[in-house]
Write a protein that holds these residues in place. Structure first.
Motif, PDB file in Angstrom:
ATOM      1  N   GLU A   1      16.698  12.506   4.355  1.00 32.17           N
ATOM      2  CA  GLU A   1      16.551  13.961   4.250  1.00 32.17           C
ATOM      3  C   GLU A   1      15.421  14.336   3.294  1.00 32.17           C
ATOM      4  N   LEU A   2      15.325  13.628   2.189  1.00 33.39           N
ATOM      5  CA  LEU A   2      14.273  13.914   1.215  1.00 33.39           C
ATOM      6  C   LEU A   2      12.900  13.574   1.793  1.00 33.39           C
ATOM      7  N   LEU A   3      12.820  12.479   2.521  1.00 27.62           N
ATOM      8  CA  LEU A   3      11.564  12.114   3.181  1.00 27.62           C
ATOM      9  C   LEU A   3      11.148  13.211   4.166  1.00 27.62           C
ATOM     10  N   SER A   4      12.108  13.735   4.918  1.00 24.37           N
ATOM     11  CA  SER A   4      11.811  14.807   5.869  1.00 24.37           C
ATOM     12  C   SER A   4      11.298  16.054   5.149  1.00 24.37           C
ATOM     13  N   GLU A   5      11.874  16.377   4.002  1.00 23.78           N
ATOM     14  CA  GLU A   5      11.410  17.518   3.232  1.00 23.78           C
ATOM     15  C   GLU A   5       9.984  17.316   2.737  1.00 23.78           C
ATOM     16  N   VAL A   6       9.682  16.113   2.273  1.00 26.40           N
ATOM     17  CA  VAL A   6       8.329  15.825   1.804  1.00 26.40           C
ATOM     18  C   VAL A   6       7.319  15.910   2.930  1.00 26.40           C
ATOM     19  N   GLN A   7       7.698  15.421   4.106  1.00 24.41           N
ATOM     20  CA  GLN A   7       6.799  15.484   5.263  1.00 24.41           C
ATOM     21  C   GLN A   7       6.520  16.928   5.662  1.00 24.41           C
ATOM     22  N   ALA A   8       7.530  17.804   5.538  1.00 22.87           N
ATOM     23  CA  ALA A   8       7.396  19.188   5.971  1.00 22.87           C
ATOM     24  C   ALA A   8       6.663  20.061   4.951  1.00 22.87           C
ATOM     25  N   ALA A   9       6.560  19.564   3.715  1.00 14.48           N
ATOM     26  CA  ALA A   9       5.931  20.364   2.663  1.00 14.48           C
ATOM     27  C   ALA A   9       4.436  20.523   2.934  1.00 14.48           C
TER      28      ALA A   9
ATOM     29  N   SER B   1       0.830  -1.207   0.000  1.00 17.28           N
ATOM     30  CA  SER B   1       0.000   0.000   0.000  1.00 17.28           C
ATOM     31  C   SER B   1       0.862   1.252   0.000  1.00 17.28           C
ATOM     32  N   THR B   2       1.953   1.246   0.745  1.00 17.68           N
ATOM     33  CA  THR B   2       2.858   2.397   0.782  1.00 17.68           C
ATOM     34  C   THR B   2       3.496   2.622  -0.583  1.00 17.68           C
ATOM     35  N   ALA B   3       3.901   1.531  -1.221  1.00 18.92           N
ATOM     36  CA  ALA B   3       4.514   1.635  -2.542  1.00 18.92           C
ATOM     37  C   ALA B   3       3.527   2.150  -3.577  1.00 18.92           C
ATOM     38  N   ALA B   4       2.251   1.797  -3.401  1.00 17.40           N
ATOM     39  CA  ALA B   4       1.247   2.165  -4.403  1.00 17.40           C
ATOM     40  C   ALA B   4       0.817   3.617  -4.302  1.00 17.40           C
ATOM     41  N   VAL B   5       0.655   4.136  -3.080  1.00 17.21           N
ATOM     42  CA  VAL B   5       0.025   5.459  -2.963  1.00 17.21           C
ATOM     43  C   VAL B   5       0.854   6.502  -2.221  1.00 17.21           C
ATOM     44  N   ARG B   6       1.884   6.088  -1.528  1.00 21.29           N
ATOM     45  CA  ARG B   6       2.619   7.052  -0.705  1.00 21.29           C
ATOM     46  C   ARG B   6       3.935   7.518  -1.314  1.00 21.29           C
ATOM     47  N   ILE B   7       4.702   6.609  -1.885  1.00 21.69           N
ATOM     48  CA  ILE B   7       6.084   6.959  -2.204  1.00 21.69           C
ATOM     49  C   ILE B   7       6.424   7.174  -3.679  1.00 21.69           C
ATOM     50  N   PRO B   8       5.541   6.953  -4.648  1.00 21.83           N
ATOM     51  CA  PRO B   8       5.947   7.196  -6.042  1.00 21.83           C
ATOM     52  C   PRO B   8       6.542   8.586  -6.284  1.00 21.83           C
ATOM     53  N   PRO B   9       5.929   9.687  -5.804  1.00 22.61           N
ATOM     54  CA  PRO B   9       6.568  11.001  -6.017  1.00 22.61           C
ATOM     55  C   PRO B   9       7.920  11.121  -5.308  1.00 22.61           C
ATOM     56  N   LEU B  10       8.036  10.502  -4.139  1.00 24.32           N
ATOM     57  CA  LEU B  10       9.291  10.524  -3.387  1.00 24.32           C
ATOM     58  C   LEU B  10      10.395   9.817  -4.169  1.00 24.32           C
ATOM     59  N   LEU B  11      10.075   8.662  -4.745  1.00 25.71           N
ATOM     60  CA  LEU B  11      11.073   7.911  -5.504  1.00 25.71           C
ATOM     61  C   LEU B  11      11.479   8.662  -6.765  1.00 25.71           C
ATOM     62  N   ALA B  12      10.503   9.280  -7.426  1.00 28.89           N
ATOM     63  CA  ALA B  12      10.823  10.045  -8.636  1.00 28.89           C
ATOM     64  C   ALA B  12      11.752  11.215  -8.319  1.00 28.89           C
TER      65      ALA B  12
END
Length: 290
Positions: A280-288, A98-109
């Motif tokens: 670090e990138l995950l933290s930036e996404v969370q803060a956005a 579920s995380t791979a499907a809806v949460r992280i695609p923009p993060l991975l890109a």
């Protein structure tokens, strides 16, 4: 024993085929066959069971694969340290489906765009398998259901989830598990933490479900529930992404069983430049905002 031998062994173990492993490593199959035989001779044990069209790991091979992956991971970390702080090399990320499907695609890109020298690989499966993958060294890090409670792991909370019960559209209100007592449960295999949460929800009401039918996808669960065959537990965000969601009902659970937190986990002491950049990138996404 050479690193090249271990890389060949890992590739063959993952593909089950000399030909496929040779294509992945850009080598000729005869070279891989020779190197595998040399490694087995050095170890004094057969690592594979030879079948007609595939190679299957022997019991010794299964155990040796864990060590080989740890050695290769440490070698990759050493190369990164020696080459500087720029993220590069192989970074294998595990994730719940579920995380791979809806949460992280923009993060991975975004990660791929920011760090093109990193060879990013993604592997999905139930939460328990993600934990095993991190502990064995197969994954550099993984998204898994929290909380963090293992002495060999570090991690950060990544995403807040709400788990919802889905039933057929004709089902009445659901206040607790007694309202679906005896119903068939559609769930992933027993290494799935959401399945365990589902079972604990029934236990909290001192009631029992019917049989548990193991499924391979949320789409399959949804189809079975829509047909009136049983119930399932799904993260709200995943449910909202399913095209057939209007054919079933979603019921919120109580405050003890509904909320869940997905964590990013890694083995303690293995914060490579690639992993640090991902955190670090995950933290930036969370803060956005939004």
């Amino acid at each position: 024993m050479e690193l090249a031998q271990l890389e060949i062994f890992r590739a063959v173990a993952q593909t089950g085929s000399i030909t496929q492993a040779a294509e992945r490593l850009h080598r000729v199959p005869s070279n891989l066959t020779t190197r595998i035989k040399q490694l087995e001779a050095e170890l004094g044990a057969e690592l594979f069971i030879r079948e007609k069209l595939r190679l299957r790991l022997s019991a010794t091979g299964v155990s040796f694969l864990d060590y080989a992956e740890r050695i290769l991971e440490l070698a990759a970390e050493a190369r990164q340290v020696a080459s500087g702080e720029e993220p590069q090399g192989r970074f294998v990320l595990g994730s719940m489906d579920s995380t791979a499907a809806v949460r992280i695609p923009p993060l991975l890109a975004r990660y791929h765009q920011c760090h093109p020298k990193v060879q990013l690989e993604l592997s999905t499966g139930p939460s328990g398998e993600m934990l095993d993958g991190v502990l064995s060294g197969r994954f550099s890090a993984a998204f898994a259901d929290g909380p963090l409670n293992h002495p060999q792991l570090d991690g950060v909370p990544a995403f807040s989830e709400e788990l919802v019960l889905i039933t057929s559209s004709a089902h009445g209100p659901v206040h607790d598990a007694r309202d679906v007592a005896g119903a068939t449960l559609f769930a992933f295999r027993d290494t799935c933490s959401y399945r365990r949460r589902f079972e604990h929800w029934f236990a909290a009401s001192q009631t029992l479900p019917g049989k548990i039918v193991e499924m391979e996808s949320y789409h399959g669960m949804l189809a079975c529930v829509a047909a009136g065959a049983g119930v399932a537990l799904v993260p709200r965000m995943m449910f909202d992404s399913l095209s057939g969601r209007h054919s079933v009902q979603a019921h919120s659970l109580d405050a003890e069983h509904g909320p869940a937190v997905t964590w990013l986990l890694w083995r303690r002491g293995t914060r490579t430049p690639a992993l640090k950049a991902f955190i670090e990138l995950l933290s930036e996404v969370q803060a956005a905002p939004g």
